[in-house]
Design an enzyme around this catalytic site. Structure first.
Site, short mmCIF file in Angstrom:
data_model
loop_
_atom_site.label_atom_id
_atom_site.label_comp_id
_atom_site.label_asym_id
_atom_site.label_seq_id
_atom_site.Cartn_x
_atom_site.Cartn_y
_atom_site.Cartn_z
N ASP A 1 -1.65 -1.76 -12.27
CA ASP A 1 -1.76 -1.50 -10.83
C ASP A 1 -0.42 -1.66 -10.14
O ASP A 1 0.01 -2.77 -9.85
CB ASP A 1 -2.77 -2.47 -10.21
N ASP B 1 0.96 5.06 -7.19
CA ASP B 1 0.01 4.03 -7.61
C ASP B 1 -0.70 4.40 -8.90
O ASP B 1 -1.51 5.34 -8.94
CB ASP B 1 -1.02 3.80 -6.50
#
Length: 527
Positions: free
Chosen positions: A142, A326
């Site tokens: 992440d 992301d």
């Protein structure tokens, strides 16, 4: 005074981690079980209604009893099957991850780990071993936040009962002061306490600070990973992994590089490399773009964007756009006005509102890529990634939603097309073209591996020797201002349900603060 200090810290952390997770399952004519086109129906025979964003971590599966199989099961159907196979989640004794995942080839580049997949092309995670007993776990990569956590053995939630959970008593090296933490994901939250222990992955062994969850929202049962490895430089309630690498001088340079696999390309060669760059994973030069000062200060992976175009026709996006990069988000989200300017150039495209989102229906024979520029270099988003569905009805996996003024959220739909380098030493992000994927296996014995159950004690694969390139020794480009096109492999889409259409079977985690305005999420920290 303590309460004021706690509130100030809470607000500081909120500002720094505005890209925590928020889930998203498209509510469109392709249901989560992968049925697309006009025949897509709910189990009651009705077409899915247009709904707004839900505050649950995932929407419930439309037809969980469908028994059609794929190499990697759909997220929703996997949860339903696990329940049928192992009993109801109230079966307290069960502590085993039994999700089917796509297993990566073993990398040989130093400080590298293969990236597992679930969905397919839904979520990307590595295997880590934690504690003195080195118990294996799947941890989601992440770049949207710095929070790192694992599900704990004392967690009574249904989700924890379907995953590998960690028992601190099993480790001789676990330390904690029982400092509590809480992260809110929409209507579901995650709570526990923070500690640290030895963790090993990608040839690294570090003293990792992480949250140990004693409660998780039940909807985490739809996802294969047992925890999250936060890769942002932002402040974190659980400790910041990259800051730990920096403090311990665990790598030569504070960078990491990512190559994400596209399931339809064949064998999984996804890989993350810490402290260096694997030159076998890209071709040409790496074009770098600096993170602006404001975002660099808060540790966010966001960079200025150039224009976006289709078939040589510009959307007219200039100057002020930021792209948040992301690895933990499956799709792409953009300001609705930007998408309107882009999709007017896509023949046959039509928009409709789905709650707060603008979605686009497009012809299924759309084969051209969408192009996006950074620092004067243009990169392609293959139609295999942005066009989803088959038959008579396909949609775009680029959604109109204002996550932040003048900002795009660029998740895996984009990242599968490039080799990505996140340079925390200089706070910049680099992209390069990926080489053509290796030939697909010609027999079932050579097919891409699928793993079911507890993460293995070793990572099987077919990796060949791959050199390691420390930071600063690769071919680099910081952008000359002259547009150059980088063509990604696999740009030809397919109507095979095992490829782009299967993206519809997946959920997507979308950052809380990227969606924060609508989700009204908050991070609560007890100090």
């Amino acid at each position: 005074m303590l309460r004021i200090a706690t509130l100030l810290l809470q607000l500081t952390l909120w500002a720094a981690v505005v890209h925590a997770f928020f889930p998203f399952i498209p509510d469109d004519p392709c249901d989560p079980d992968g049925h697309c086109g006009s025949g897509s129906k709910r189990s009651n025979g009705e077409r899915p209604p247009a709904e707004g964003i839900t505050l649950d971590l995932v929407r419930r599966p439309s037809n969980p009893d469908d028994d059609s199989a794929t190499t990697v099961e759909s997220v929703a159907r996997a949860a339903a099957r696990l329940t049928r196979k192992f009993g109801k989640p109230s079966d307290v004794g069960r502590r085993a991850n039994s999700y089917k995942v796509s297993e990566p080839a073993t990398p040989s580049a130093r400080n590298s780990a293969g990236i597992y997949q679930y969905g397919p092309d839904y979520s990307y995670f590595i295997q880590a071993r934690v504690g003195s007993a080195q118990q294996p776990f799947y941890m989601l990569l992440d770049t949207g936040a710095g929070n790192t956590w694992l599900m704990g053995s004392d967690c009574p939630s249904d989700a924890c009962k379907m995953h590998n959970t960690w028992d601190p008593a099993s480790s001789k090296t676990w330390k904690t002061d029982k400092k509590p933490f809480s992260i809110t994901y929409g209507s579901g939250d995650l709570t526990g306490y923070v500690g640290h222990d030895v963790a090993s992955f990608a040839d690294l062994t570090i003293d990792l600070s992480f949250g140990l969850a004693n409660y998780t929202h039940d909807d985490f049962k739809h996802f294969a990973f047992d925890g999250i490895l936060g890769l942002a430089m932002s402040a974190s309630v659980t400790g910041t992994f990259l800051q730990t690498l920096k403090a311990n001088k665990s790598v030569d340079s504070l960078i990491f590089s990512v190559s994400m696999n596209r399931h339809s390309d064949g064998r999984n060669h996804g890989q993350v490399t810490f402290g260096g760059i694997d030159p076998t994973k890209y071709t040409g030069e790496i074009g770098y773009t600096k993170v602006p000062a404001a975002e660099a200060k808060t540790g966010e992976w966001a960079i200025p964007m150039g224009d976006v175009s289709f078939n040589g026709k510009s959307a007219g996006i200039t100057g002020s756009r930021l792209g948040y990069i992301d690895t933990g988000t499956s799709f792409i989200f953009a300001p609705p006005a930007d998408l309107a300017a882009l999709f007017k150039h896509v023949p046959g495209a039509s928009s409709y509102m789905n709650g707060d989102y603008t979605e686009y229906k497009i012809p299924c024979d759309t084969k051209l890529p969408i192009k996006i520029a950074f620092s004067g270099i243009t990169y392609e988003i293959s139609a295999a990634d942005w066009v989803a569905g088959n038959g008579d009805h396909c949609i775009s996996r680029i959604y109109g939603y204002t996550i932040k003024e003048d900002a795009w959220l660029l998740g895996d739909t984009f990242l599968k097309n490039v080799y990505s380098v996140f340079d925390a030493a200089q706070m910049r992000i680099g992209f390069a073209s990926k080489p053509a994927p290796p030939p697909k296996p010609t027999s079932t014995s050579a097919a891409a591996a699928t793993t079911v159950g507890t993460p293995a004690t070793g990572t099987p694969g077919d990796g060949t020797a791959r050199p390691f390139m420390p930071a600063g020794t690769s071919q680099e480009s910081s952008g000359s201002g002259t547009a150059e096109t980088v063509t990604s492999p696999g740009t030809e889409p397919t109507n095979d349900p095992s490829s782009s259409g299967n993206q519809l079977r997946s959920s997507s985690y979308v950052s809380i603060a990227r969606i924060a305005a609508a989700a009204v999420a908050a991070i609560a920290v007890a100090v």
